[in-house]
Design an enzyme around this catalytic site. Structure first.
Site, mmCIF file in Angstrom:
data_model
loop_
_atom_site.group_PDB
_atom_site.id
_atom_site.type_symbol
_atom_site.label_atom_id
_atom_site.label_comp_id
_atom_site.label_asym_id
_atom_site.label_seq_id
_atom_site.Cartn_x
_atom_site.Cartn_y
_atom_site.Cartn_z
ATOM 1 N N HIS A 112 -14.533 -5.749 -15.691
ATOM 2 C CA HIS A 112 -13.888 -4.656 -16.413
ATOM 3 C C HIS A 112 -14.499 -3.326 -15.961
ATOM 4 C CE1 HIS A 112 -11.692 -2.751 -19.640
ATOM 5 N NE2 HIS A 112 -12.783 -2.057 -19.900
ATOM 6 N N ASN A 133 -10.819 -6.868 -5.654
ATOM 7 C CA ASN A 133 -11.991 -7.654 -6.085
ATOM 8 C C ASN A 133 -11.955 -9.057 -5.479
ATOM 9 O OD1 ASN A 133 -14.004 -6.380 -8.033
ATOM 10 N ND2 ASN A 133 -12.038 -5.601 -8.772
ATOM 11 N N VAL A 173 -10.704 -9.393 -26.584
ATOM 12 C CA VAL A 173 -10.339 -8.622 -25.391
ATOM 13 C C VAL A 173 -11.592 -7.933 -24.851
ATOM 14 C CG1 VAL A 173 -8.953 -6.704 -24.508
ATOM 15 C CG2 VAL A 173 -7.993 -8.259 -26.209
HETATM 16 C C1 GRF Z 1 -10.275 -3.570 -11.465
HETATM 17 O O1 GRF Z 1 -10.576 -2.238 -11.775
HETATM 18 C C2 GRF Z 1 -10.878 -4.512 -12.503
HETATM 19 O O2 GRF Z 1 -12.065 -4.033 -13.030
HETATM 20 C C3 GRF Z 1 -9.791 -4.532 -13.556
HETATM 21 O O3 GRF Z 1 -8.596 -4.511 -12.847
HETATM 22 C C4 GRF Z 1 -8.784 -3.874 -11.588
HETATM 23 C C5 GRF Z 1 -8.317 -4.829 -10.530
HETATM 24 O O4 GRF Z 1 -8.336 -4.265 -9.243
HETATM 25 N N1 GRF Z 1 -9.950 -5.690 -14.407
HETATM 26 P P1 GRF Z 1 -8.128 -5.174 -7.980
HETATM 27 O O5 GRF Z 1 -6.763 -5.853 -8.140
HETATM 28 O O6 GRF Z 1 -9.235 -6.165 -7.910
HETATM 29 O O7 GRF Z 1 -8.117 -4.234 -6.800
#
Ligand code: GRF
Length: 200
Positions: free
Chosen positions: A107, A15, A142
């Site tokens: 999330h 992300n 949360v």
């Molecule tokens: C993602 O699925 C996000 O929604 C969750 O943790 C994961 C992180 O993935 N909170 P990345 O490290 O961004 O690949």
């Protein structure tokens, strides 16, 4: 709100990288002023270092000290918005209050369904026909703050939690930057739990 964002992560950082690339492509007008991780070897942190971004490992062995150090970096670097991107710790009420209305999280489910860990697997096993992802403000609970943006992902009969998670992740990579842009543009009001965007 200015346009400097701090990213907090614990893991692979896809992300974070999607946000970084959207900035490079001109889709999001912002600067990443800090990438902070509670894991020194988090792939996302190593990648941030490689890219030459201001990168910080902060130990959370002592949570209060970890949060204090994180807050200090965020304030020193002048971040206007804090984006949790796979940050695997629950921030204390103190920290959340200090940065009230300035922390976003992503999330991998349609909240309020399936908060917490392994959201994609939880949704798959529950048998929902649609899942997705949510970007929300962080409050003291949360995965419970006001929702900024969501995307829907269909669950197929021949899905696996893994395949579903991959398709949800593709949507995460789109909506997180879009949500950050909406918030940085500062054209919203929060009424109760509803985040309403003013038409420009
Ligand atoms: C993602 O699925 C996000 O929604 C969750 O943790 C994961 C992180 O993935 N909170 P990345 O490290 O961004 O690949």
């Amino acid at each position: 709100m200015g346009r400097r964002i701090a990213i907090l992560l614990s893991g692979r950082g896809s992300n974070f990288l999607a946000i970084y690339e959207n900035i490079l492509r001109g889709k999001l007008d912002a600067d990443i002023c800090a990438v902070i991780s509670d894991r020194s070897k988090a792939p996302g942190l190593l990648k941030a270092k490689e890219l030459g971004l201001p990168s910080f490992f902060v130990s959370f062995k002592d949570r209060a000290k970890g949060e204090e150090e994180t807050a200090r970096i965020i304030e020193e670097r002048g971040a206007d918005l804090i984006c949790l991107a796979g940050f695997m710790r629950i921030l204390s009420a103190n920290f959340v209050r200090r940065f009230k209305g300035k922390i976003l999280n992503i999330h991998p489910s349609l909240l309020p369904s399936f908060p917490g860990l392994d959201a994609q697997k939880q949704a798959f096993e529950y048998g929902v026909k649609y899942s997705g992802c949510t970007v929300h403000f962080v409050d003291e609970g949360v995965d419970s703050g006001p929702i900024v943006k969501q995307a829907i992902v269909k669950v197929f009969d021949d899905d696996t939690p893994q395949k579903l998670a991959e398709r949800i992740l593709r949507e995460e990579h789109k909506i997180y930057s879009e949500a950050i842009k909406l918030v940085l543009d500062n054209q919203y009001v929060i009424e109760g739990r509803r985040v309403l965007f003013k038409k420009k």
